[in-house]
Design an enzyme around this catalytic site. Structure first.
Site, mmCIF file in Angstrom:
data_model
loop_
_atom_site.group_PDB
_atom_site.id
_atom_site.type_symbol
_atom_site.label_atom_id
_atom_site.label_comp_id
_atom_site.label_asym_id
_atom_site.label_seq_id
_atom_site.Cartn_x
_atom_site.Cartn_y
_atom_site.Cartn_z
ATOM 1 N N ASP A 188 -5.869 -3.228 7.609
ATOM 2 C CA ASP A 188 -7.092 -3.001 8.141
ATOM 3 C C ASP A 188 -7.959 -3.884 7.309
ATOM 4 O OD1 ASP A 188 -8.396 -1.713 10.383
ATOM 5 O OD2 ASP A 188 -9.263 -0.525 8.505
ATOM 6 N N GLU B 176 8.695 -7.493 -3.008
ATOM 7 C CA GLU B 176 9.638 -6.650 -3.469
ATOM 8 C C GLU B 176 10.508 -6.044 -2.606
ATOM 9 O OE1 GLU B 176 7.984 -3.192 -5.478
ATOM 10 O OE2 GLU B 176 6.502 -4.497 -6.535
HETATM 11 C C1 NOJ Z 1 -10.559 -1.824 11.995
HETATM 12 C C2 NOJ Z 1 -9.833 -1.114 12.976
HETATM 13 O O1 NOJ Z 1 -9.323 -2.081 13.724
HETATM 14 C C3 NOJ Z 1 -10.954 -0.381 13.478
HETATM 15 O O2 NOJ Z 1 -10.374 0.262 14.702
HETATM 16 C C4 NOJ Z 1 -11.554 0.656 12.644
HETATM 17 O O3 NOJ Z 1 -12.582 1.472 13.237
HETATM 18 C C5 NOJ Z 1 -11.876 -0.140 11.477
HETATM 19 N N1 NOJ Z 1 -11.263 -1.079 10.952
HETATM 20 C C6 NOJ Z 1 -12.208 0.684 10.234
HETATM 21 O O4 NOJ Z 1 -11.147 0.991 9.551
#
Ligand code: NOJ
Length: 555
Positions: free
Chosen positions: A215, A275
């Site tokens: 993310d 790893e």
């Molecule tokens: C990107 C994610 O896809 C989204 O759903 C989220 O709100 C934000 N990052 C924050 O983690």
């Protein structure tokens, strides 16, 4: 001579290059315990829809799961309070182990969503860090003193509204959060933090997962001097609908994200992934700095074998789509990616569903099918978002129903992301469209089409996709062949995928009107999915493409 088949595909180190991914939003897939929220047992029960391992189901190869770790759900799982467990809403670690085993039995790989830029404010690390300036975790998050007038340390703004800084009276300092105040940013410059997050990766690799989606992987590093972000010159960037409602869009975020220092953190993570065995990674790299810059940034993250395996682009998640636009994205990607590997998706849990985005096109369902087929023909790994196989539409969420923090904050200019996260509609005749046994689902089960209705139509997107996935598996040129643009004429886009032994020609018509083009190469065998309603006709080198038509042939 042509080579057909690739039986070893899924056992090799680079299985992810040939695989077709499917993203599941677990909260909305299937609610086996009937509490209104989807769960891991629910996914297990529905795996055969995706691939039963015997030729049934859609035929996907890997699942990316949006987060199901313990979370107060301030951002529906993107605020993690324990990285090494499962939220009670979704099940237990035992359910997870079962899910992994059941997926692997069907040759489905499992990719987890790691939210390593920030944790939840309820994570025990943050609970300790916020207490004072001297505790063992004091430097695990990004803390800074107020300005002399008590205001935040700089002008950085949060994606979900307001300042990116929140004051913590216990420490008499501000902490950084690029998203919600409930999502404090971890301090990746601290070696102890890195090691703790590496252990999270190791925990899941040891359990047997096949990879990770990272993310906001371009947010890890921040400017250590905490310099102010510069103001964006007016009208310097086209904005999507409603985006101007977010004040963040008037800044160039060069100090709060996309830092050059970030790549070193990615290299660190790659060493941890290496790893494990045959682990893949796909980073979310969404820059706000223009289309080409975003594409090039994504390419930078995947070059030279020491960064991410893949980074997906937001370039196809927008409303704009034409042969010229599509060609531009693919060309910039191919020209800048060098030895890296592209990754494509047309939707995800953060953007308006494709069917609704393409409202502006006549024959939008044909358009969506054509786009899916095109994505599956490109060089790179495609990611299908749950529901695309049944033409799921965006639900027009009302103010009373809105759950997403983004929609709550910016209503009505930005209505948030609930509309693309509806419960999957398994059955038109069952309660809640078959999502569960009748308990009110967390979002309304109000889809226009359901799976049983879709599979009753032999020409539906479900069968077209299924057939295309089979074709893709049979022809190595479609999986790993090089890419070469052959022709762009009006709204038609023609390209080639080629390996040493096999060449494919792909043509698509982005308009709703029939187009006739002269093909630059002789087609020896047509391979267009037979389930596709809009048929092309070929006579000599003349290809007649119906509106939203797609053609695949061997040359
Ligand atoms: C990107 C994610 O896809 C989204 O759903 C989220 O709100 C934000 N990052 C924050 O983690």
């Amino acid at each position: 001579m042509s080579s057909v088949g690739n039986s070893n595909m899924m056992s090799t180190e680079d299985w992810w290059k040939s695989a077709v991914f499917y993203q599941i939003y677990p909260r909305s897939f299937y609610d086996a315990d009937n509490d209104g929220i989807g769960d891991l047992q629910g996914v297990i029960e529905k795996l055969d829809h995706l691939n039963d391992g015997k030729g049934g189901g859609l035929g996907i190869d890997a699942i990316w799961f949006s987060p199901f770790f313990p979370s107060p759900q301030a951002d529906f799982g993107y605020d993690v309070s324990d990285y090494c467990d499962i939220d009670v809403d979704y099940g237990t670690l035992t359910d997870f182990d079962n899910l992994l085993a059941e997926a692997h039995k069907r040759n489905i790989k499992v990719v987890l969503d790691l939210v390593l830029n920030h944790s939840s404010d309820q994570h025990k690390w943050f609970q300790e860090s916020r207490k004072n300036q001297f505790n063992p975790k004091a430097d695990w998050y990004v803390w800074a003193d107020p300005k002399p007038d008590g205001s935040p340390p700089n002008n950085w703004l949060a994606v979900f509204g307001g300042a990116a800084w929140t004051y913590e009276p216990q420490r008499e300092q501000y902490y950084l959060h690029n998203f919600l105040p409930e999502q404090p940013d971890l301090n990746w410059y601290n070696p102890e933090v890195r090691e703790a997050l590496a252990d999270v990766v190791r925990f899941w690799m040891k359990r047997g997962v096949d990879g990770f989606r990272l993310d906001t992987a371009n947010y890890y590093a921040y400017d250590k001097k905490l310099r102010d972000n510069p103001k964006r010159p007016p009208n310097s960037r086209p904005l999507e609908d409603g985006q101007e409602a977010n004040p963040l869009s008037s800044y160039i975020t060069k100090y709060s994200k996309d830092r050059p220092e970030n790549i070193e953190i990615i290299h660190y993570l790659r060493r941890i992934f290496d790893e494990g065995s045959a682990i893949t990674s796909v980073g979310e790299i969404g820059s706000s700095e223009g289309l080409d810059e975003t594409l090039k940034l994504g390419a930078d993250y995947v070059k030279h074998g020491d960064g991410l395996h893949m980074a997906y682009t937001f370039a196809m998640l927008n409303k704009e789509m034409s042969a010229e636009y599509f060609d531009h994205i693919v060309r910039v990607t191919e020209d800048s990616i060098e030895d890296g590997w592209p990754c494509w998706s047309l939707s995800n849990h953060d953007c308006t569903r494709m069917m609704t985005r393409y409202d502006c096109f006549a024959e939008r369902d044909g358009f969506q099918q054509m786009m899916l087929l095109l994505m599956l023909s490109l060089r790179g790994t495609p990611i299908i978002y749950y529901g695309e196989e049944i033409d799921m539409e965006e639900y027009p969420i009302s103010k009373a129903e809105v759950k997403d923090p983004q929609g709550i904050r910016f209503w009505p200019e930005i209505k948030g992301r609930d509309g693309c996260r509806l419960p999957f509609p398994w059955d038109s005749k069952a309660s809640n469209q078959g999502f569960n046994e009748g308990t009110k689902p967390w979002l309304p089960a109000k889809n226009t089409l359901t799976l049983d209705q879709v599979v009753a139509d032999p020409n539906s997107t479900f069968y077209v996709l299924k057939e295309m996935l089979t074709i893709r598996k049979q022809y190595s040129a479609l999986q790993k062949g090089s890419f070469r643009e052959l022709l762009i004429e009006g709204e038609c886009f023609v390209f080639e995928r080629k390996t040493e032994n096999q060449s494919m020609l792909i043509a698509a018509n982005f308009s709703a009107e029939e187009q006739i083009i002269n093909l630059p190469s002789k087609v020896v065998k047509e391979l267009t999915p037979t389930t596709l309603k809009r048929r092309c006709s070929l006579s000599g080198d003349k290809l007649n493409l119906p509106g939203c038509g797609y053609f695949l042939g061997m040359i």
